[in-house]
Write an enzyme that holds these catalytic residues in place. Structure first.
Site, PDB file in Angstrom:
ATOM      1  CG  HIS A  69      18.294   2.608  -8.574  1.00  0.00           C
ATOM      2  ND1 HIS A  69      18.006   1.694  -9.571  1.00  0.00           N
ATOM      3  CD2 HIS A  69      17.112   2.970  -8.049  1.00  0.00           C
ATOM      4  CE1 HIS A  69      16.699   1.537  -9.648  1.00  0.00           C
ATOM      5  NE2 HIS A  69      16.120   2.297  -8.720  1.00  0.00           N
ATOM      6  CG  HIS A 179      12.688   9.233  -5.819  1.00  0.00           C
ATOM      7  ND1 HIS A 179      12.945   9.004  -7.162  1.00  0.00           N
ATOM      8  CD2 HIS A 179      13.764   8.756  -5.151  1.00  0.00           C
ATOM      9  CE1 HIS A 179      14.134   8.413  -7.288  1.00  0.00           C
ATOM     10  NE2 HIS A 179      14.639   8.250  -6.077  1.00  0.00           N
TER      11      HIS A 179
HETATM   12 FE   LIG Z   1      16.391   7.126  -5.580  1.00  0.00          FE
HETATM   13 FE   LIG Z   2      16.676   3.924  -4.079  1.00  0.00          FE
END
Ligand SMILES: [Fe+2]
Ligand SMILES: [Fe+2]
Length: 249
Positions: A69, A179
């Site tokens: 990202h 995550h």
């Molecule tokens: Fe992330």
């Molecule tokens: Fe990621």
């Protein structure tokens, strides 16, 4: 002894607020010498801007790592070229803006290398992280007494394999990107600290940081949904690594 704090993927404002409000106390309480944090989701879940990176530095983060990202906010690209303490994965093709490693001084004076690489399983097919990480280690091993690797990857198998690949070569290999923290923190036989995923610093009443209603609708209907960062139940996921100042062999 050098004590590193690594904060898992900071997601949106809930994640940034946790760092703003809590980081200094964590650093003081645990006598942390260097704070590293993954910031790829700092801007409402998608990327990071120069202002938000400056905020994280002001809150006490000394090195920001990245991932898939990193590129979501285009204004970060010139900043990546200018600011050495924000990394993107080292194994993007040659010529990509920014860098994948940095050597910094921890507050106790120890030179710490931070290296960021990204996996290829169920992710964009970039350069081989297993080969690139060895090149990166070679470039810092004379200079750095402690070497820390953030391996940003999806598949647990690829991350576990990277742990074995780097056992005895670096101080620590920590996983980011999913995550969801894993319960496998350990010292590998050659004394490298390892965890498959540190988890997320953000809203935990969510699906990996995103509003759970939209994600659930996507699973229920198969139709695209607009993703918003969730807000509820913010939690900080992090690991502390205590390391002797021994240059890994
Ligand atoms: Fe992330
Ligand atoms: Fe990621």
């Amino acid at each position: 002894m050098t004590r590193l704090l690594f904060v898992g993927d900071i997601v949106g404002k809930p994640g940034r607020e946790l760092v703003r409000r809590g980081l200094k106390a964590i650093v003081a309480h645990h006598q942390i010498d260097l704070v590293i944090a993954n910031g790829e989701n700092a801007a409402a879940g998608f990327g990071i801007t120069p202002d938000l990176a400056d905020d994280l530095f002001a809150y006490g983060v000394q090195v920001i790592t990245g991932g898939n990202h990193t590129w979501d906010k285009k204004e970060i690209i010139p900043y990546l070229a200018d600011q050495a303490r924000i990394l993107r994965p080292a194994n993007f093709p040659a010529g990509t803006a920014g860098r994948g490693r940095v050597v910094v001084r921890a507050t106790n004076g120890v030179a710490v290398a931070v290296i960021n690489v990204m996996g290829r399983v169920f992710m964009t097919a970039i350069d081989d992280p297993f080969r690139v990480v060895l090149e990166q280690i070679e470039l810092v091993r004379q200079e750095a007494q402690v070497i820390f690797v953030d391996f940003h990857a999806e598949a647990t198998s690829e991350k576990v394999a990277m742990g074995w690949h780097l056992d005895g070569r670096v101080t620590a290999v920590v996983g980011t990107h999913t995550h969801v923290p894993t319960a496998d923190a350990r010292l590998l036989p050659q004394q490298t600290a390892y965890i498959t995923d540190v988890g997320m610093t953000g809203p935990h009443d969510s699906v990996i940081g995103v509003d759970r209603h939209a994600i659930l609708q996507r699973f229920l209907t198969g139709l695209p949904q607009r993703f918003e960062t969730a807000t509820e139940n913010p939690r900080l996921n992090a690991v502390i690594i205590a390391a002797d100042e021994v240059t890994p062999s």
